[in-house]
Design a protein around this motif. Structure first.
Motif, PDB file in Angstrom:
ATOM      1  N   SER A  61       3.431   0.531  -7.627  1.00 45.49           N
ATOM      2  CA  SER A  61       3.811  -0.622  -6.825  1.00 45.49           C
ATOM      3  C   SER A  61       5.309  -0.542  -6.580  1.00 45.49           C
ATOM      4  O   SER A  61       6.086  -0.362  -7.515  1.00 45.49           O
ATOM      5  N   ILE A  62       5.677  -0.668  -5.316  1.00 50.21           N
ATOM      6  CA  ILE A  62       7.090  -0.600  -4.946  1.00 50.21           C
ATOM      7  C   ILE A  62       7.458  -1.939  -4.325  1.00 50.21           C
ATOM      8  O   ILE A  62       6.945  -2.295  -3.255  1.00 50.21           O
ATOM      9  N   ASP A  63       8.282  -2.702  -5.014  1.00 54.52           N
ATOM     10  CA  ASP A  63       8.766  -3.972  -4.463  1.00 54.52           C
ATOM     11  C   ASP A  63      10.047  -3.709  -3.703  1.00 54.52           C
ATOM     12  O   ASP A  63      10.877  -2.903  -4.119  1.00 54.52           O
ATOM     13  N   THR A  64      10.194  -4.390  -2.606  1.00 50.47           N
ATOM     14  CA  THR A  64      11.440  -4.290  -1.859  1.00 50.47           C
ATOM     15  C   THR A  64      12.300  -5.491  -2.201  1.00 50.47           C
ATOM     16  O   THR A  64      11.799  -6.528  -2.646  1.00 50.47           O
ATOM     17  N   PHE A  96      -4.056   8.775   0.187  1.00 50.95           N
ATOM     18  CA  PHE A  96      -3.621   7.533  -0.460  1.00 50.95           C
ATOM     19  C   PHE A  96      -4.167   6.324   0.285  1.00 50.95           C
ATOM     20  O   PHE A  96      -4.478   6.392   1.474  1.00 50.95           O
ATOM     21  N   PHE A  97      -4.238   5.213  -0.419  1.00 51.33           N
ATOM     22  CA  PHE A  97      -4.501   3.916   0.186  1.00 51.33           C
ATOM     23  C   PHE A  97      -3.254   3.069  -0.057  1.00 51.33           C
ATOM     24  O   PHE A  97      -2.855   2.870  -1.204  1.00 51.33           O
ATOM     25  N   LEU A  98      -2.633   2.620   1.015  1.00 53.53           N
ATOM     26  CA  LEU A  98      -1.402   1.820   0.928  1.00 53.53           C
ATOM     27  C   LEU A  98      -1.722   0.390   1.328  1.00 53.53           C
ATOM     28  O   LEU A  98      -2.278   0.137   2.400  1.00 53.53           O
ATOM     29  N   GLN A  99      -1.385  -0.541   0.461  1.00 49.29           N
ATOM     30  CA  GLN A  99      -1.563  -1.964   0.732  1.00 49.29           C
ATOM     31  C   GLN A  99      -0.176  -2.586   0.834  1.00 49.29           C
ATOM     32  O   GLN A  99       0.597  -2.538  -0.127  1.00 49.29           O
ATOM     33  N   LEU A 100       0.156  -3.143   1.995  1.00 50.27           N
ATOM     34  CA  LEU A 100       1.433  -3.835   2.190  1.00 50.27           C
ATOM     35  C   LEU A 100       1.164  -5.316   1.953  1.00 50.27           C
ATOM     36  O   LEU A 100       0.401  -5.932   2.701  1.00 50.27           O
ATOM     37  N   LEU A 110       0.862 -13.858   0.864  1.00 51.62           N
ATOM     38  CA  LEU A 110       0.562 -14.599   2.094  1.00 51.62           C
ATOM     39  C   LEU A 110      -0.526 -13.880   2.887  1.00 51.62           C
ATOM     40  O   LEU A 110      -1.445 -14.506   3.394  1.00 51.62           O
ATOM     41  N   PHE A 111      -0.416 -12.581   3.007  1.00 50.48           N
ATOM     42  CA  PHE A 111      -1.399 -11.734   3.683  1.00 50.48           C
ATOM     43  C   PHE A 111      -1.067 -10.291   3.345  1.00 50.48           C
ATOM     44  O   PHE A 111      -0.030 -10.003   2.745  1.00 50.48           O
ATOM     45  N   SER A 112      -1.952  -9.374   3.731  1.00 47.28           N
ATOM     46  CA  SER A 112      -1.694  -7.959   3.460  1.00 47.28           C
ATOM     47  C   SER A 112      -2.155  -7.102   4.628  1.00 47.28           C
ATOM     48  O   SER A 112      -2.976  -7.535   5.449  1.00 47.28           O
ATOM     49  N   ILE A 113      -1.621  -5.895   4.681  1.00 50.10           N
ATOM     50  CA  ILE A 113      -1.980  -4.918   5.707  1.00 50.10           C
ATOM     51  C   ILE A 113      -2.387  -3.637   4.984  1.00 50.10           C
ATOM     52  O   ILE A 113      -1.581  -3.063   4.247  1.00 50.10           O
ATOM     53  N   PRO A 114      -3.640  -3.194   5.168  1.00 48.71           N
ATOM     54  CA  PRO A 114      -4.085  -1.954   4.520  1.00 48.71           C
ATOM     55  C   PRO A 114      -3.825  -0.737   5.419  1.00 48.71           C
ATOM     56  O   PRO A 114      -3.880  -0.836   6.646  1.00 48.71           O
ATOM     57  N   MET A 115      -3.525   0.400   4.799  1.00 47.07           N
ATOM     58  CA  MET A 115      -3.351   1.654   5.532  1.00 47.07           C
ATOM     59  C   MET A 115      -3.965   2.798   4.727  1.00 47.07           C
ATOM     60  O   MET A 115      -3.659   2.953   3.545  1.00 47.07           O
ATOM     61  N   ASN A 116      -4.819   3.592   5.363  1.00 48.60           N
ATOM     62  CA  ASN A 116      -5.340   4.808   4.761  1.00 48.60           C
ATOM     63  C   ASN A 116      -4.447   5.968   5.188  1.00 48.60           C
ATOM     64  O   ASN A 116      -4.192   6.154   6.379  1.00 48.60           O
ATOM     65  N   PHE A 149       4.675  -2.872  -1.832  1.00 46.16           N
ATOM     66  CA  PHE A 149       3.875  -1.732  -1.391  1.00 46.16           C
ATOM     67  C   PHE A 149       3.083  -1.245  -2.601  1.00 46.16           C
ATOM     68  O   PHE A 149       3.663  -0.790  -3.578  1.00 46.16           O
ATOM     69  N   VAL A 150       1.756  -1.330  -2.523  1.00 47.84           N
ATOM     70  CA  VAL A 150       0.896  -0.881  -3.604  1.00 47.84           C
ATOM     71  C   VAL A 150       0.211   0.392  -3.114  1.00 47.84           C
ATOM     72  O   VAL A 150      -0.535   0.368  -2.130  1.00 47.84           O
ATOM     73  N   VAL A 151       0.494   1.507  -3.801  1.00 53.95           N
ATOM     74  CA  VAL A 151       0.002   2.815  -3.388  1.00 53.95           C
ATOM     75  C   VAL A 151      -1.009   3.318  -4.402  1.00 53.95           C
ATOM     76  O   VAL A 151      -0.678   3.519  -5.575  1.00 53.95           O
ATOM     77  N   SER A 152      -2.255   3.522  -3.944  1.00 55.70           N
ATOM     78  CA  SER A 152      -3.334   4.015  -4.813  1.00 55.70           C
ATOM     79  C   SER A 152      -3.738   5.416  -4.368  1.00 55.70           C
ATOM     80  O   SER A 152      -3.807   5.699  -3.163  1.00 55.70           O
ATOM     81  N   LEU A 153      -4.019   6.255  -5.332  1.00 54.81           N
ATOM     82  CA  LEU A 153      -4.516   7.602  -5.057  1.00 54.81           C
ATOM     83  C   LEU A 153      -5.996   7.543  -4.712  1.00 54.81           C
ATOM     84  O   LEU A 153      -6.766   6.838  -5.378  1.00 54.81           O
ATOM     85  N   LEU A 154      -6.400   8.280  -3.701  1.00 51.90           N
ATOM     86  CA  LEU A 154      -7.812   8.429  -3.389  1.00 51.90           C
ATOM     87  C   LEU A 154      -8.293   9.735  -4.024  1.00 51.90           C
ATOM     88  O   LEU A 154      -7.479  10.580  -4.402  1.00 51.90           O
ATOM     89  N   PRO A 155      -9.598   9.921  -4.181  1.00 56.42           N
ATOM     90  CA  PRO A 155     -10.104  11.138  -4.826  1.00 56.42           C
ATOM     91  C   PRO A 155      -9.578  12.410  -4.153  1.00 56.42           C
ATOM     92  O   PRO A 155      -9.417  12.469  -2.935  1.00 56.42           O
ATOM     93  N   GLY A 156      -9.295  13.408  -4.973  1.00 54.92           N
ATOM     94  CA  GLY A 156      -8.793  14.680  -4.462  1.00 54.92           C
ATOM     95  C   GLY A 156      -8.277  15.550  -5.580  1.00 54.92           C
ATOM     96  O   GLY A 156      -8.487  15.245  -6.761  1.00 54.92           O
ATOM     97  N   PRO A 157      -7.588  16.635  -5.243  1.00 61.25           N
ATOM     98  CA  PRO A 157      -7.044  17.530  -6.272  1.00 61.25           C
ATOM     99  C   PRO A 157      -6.110  16.761  -7.204  1.00 61.25           C
ATOM    100  O   PRO A 157      -5.349  15.904  -6.758  1.00 61.25           O
TER     101      PRO A 157
END
Length: 180
Positions: A61-64, A96-100, A110-116, A149-157
């Motif tokens: 998690s990266i806080d600004t 990665f899955f990025l949740q703003l 308040l709300f979030s924006i997802p990004m794959n 910014f919450v960054v999660s790893l998706l399955p992979g190497p």
């Protein structure tokens, strides 16, 4: 010389008697400005090894810091539309899955924006997302104090502490004002 003086007198008389109208200073009340301002919003650069702690992959998690662009009465009173632009450059061989997450003064979401974000495969790997805010959505944006910014790893190497690459985000806001 007499002809020059006569001609000069004629021009002075002509300009002194030229047409003019009364000035309407009340027109300033009808003034409407609609400037557009583009500003940097936030950014981060996370190396691949940041996603590994003691050999275990982890979500980060990266806080600004405070997002000052949404503060102040001028903005709250005059902002009519906003567009947020996000660009993520992934050079890590992992998706990665990025949740703003947009937070208010008390750090409540308040709300979030997802990004794959797809894994890097040797070619340019840039993912973009543009969000437009008007009406109720703009009102929620005006309450934003921070973005997490919450960054999660998706399955992979698997990643290790010696994995290479970076996950870089940069973002901007285009603010549309209506000043009357």
């Amino acid at each position: 010389m007499k002809a020059t003086q006569t001609l000069l007198g004629f021009f002075v008389l002509f300009f002194a008697m030229s047409c003019s109208s009364d000035l309407d200073f009340d027109q300033v009340n009808d003034l409407q400005l609609q400037p557009v301002v583009v500003a940097n919003l936030s950014s981060f650069d996370a190396p691949a090894n940041k996603f590994v702690n003691n050999g275990t992959e982890q979500t980060i998690s990266i806080d600004t810091p405070d997002v000052g662009v949404f503060n102040g009465s001028f903005l709250k009173d005059n902002l009519s539309k906003a567009e947020l632009f996000f660009e993520v450059d992934n050079t890590i061989n992992r998706a990665f899955f990025l949740q703003l997450v947009f937070l208010d003064n008390s750090n409540a979401p308040l709300f979030s924006i997802p990004m794959n974000i797809p894994a890097y495969a040797g070619a340019t790997n840039i993912t973009t997302n543009t969000q437009t805010f008007v009406g109720a959505r703009l009102d929620a944006l005006k309450q934003t104090k921070k973005i997490a910014f919450v960054v999660s790893l998706l399955p992979g190497p698997p990643l290790t502490s010696s994995s290479v690459g970076n996950l870089k985000l940069r973002s901007s806001v285009t603010a549309y004002f209506d000043i009357q």
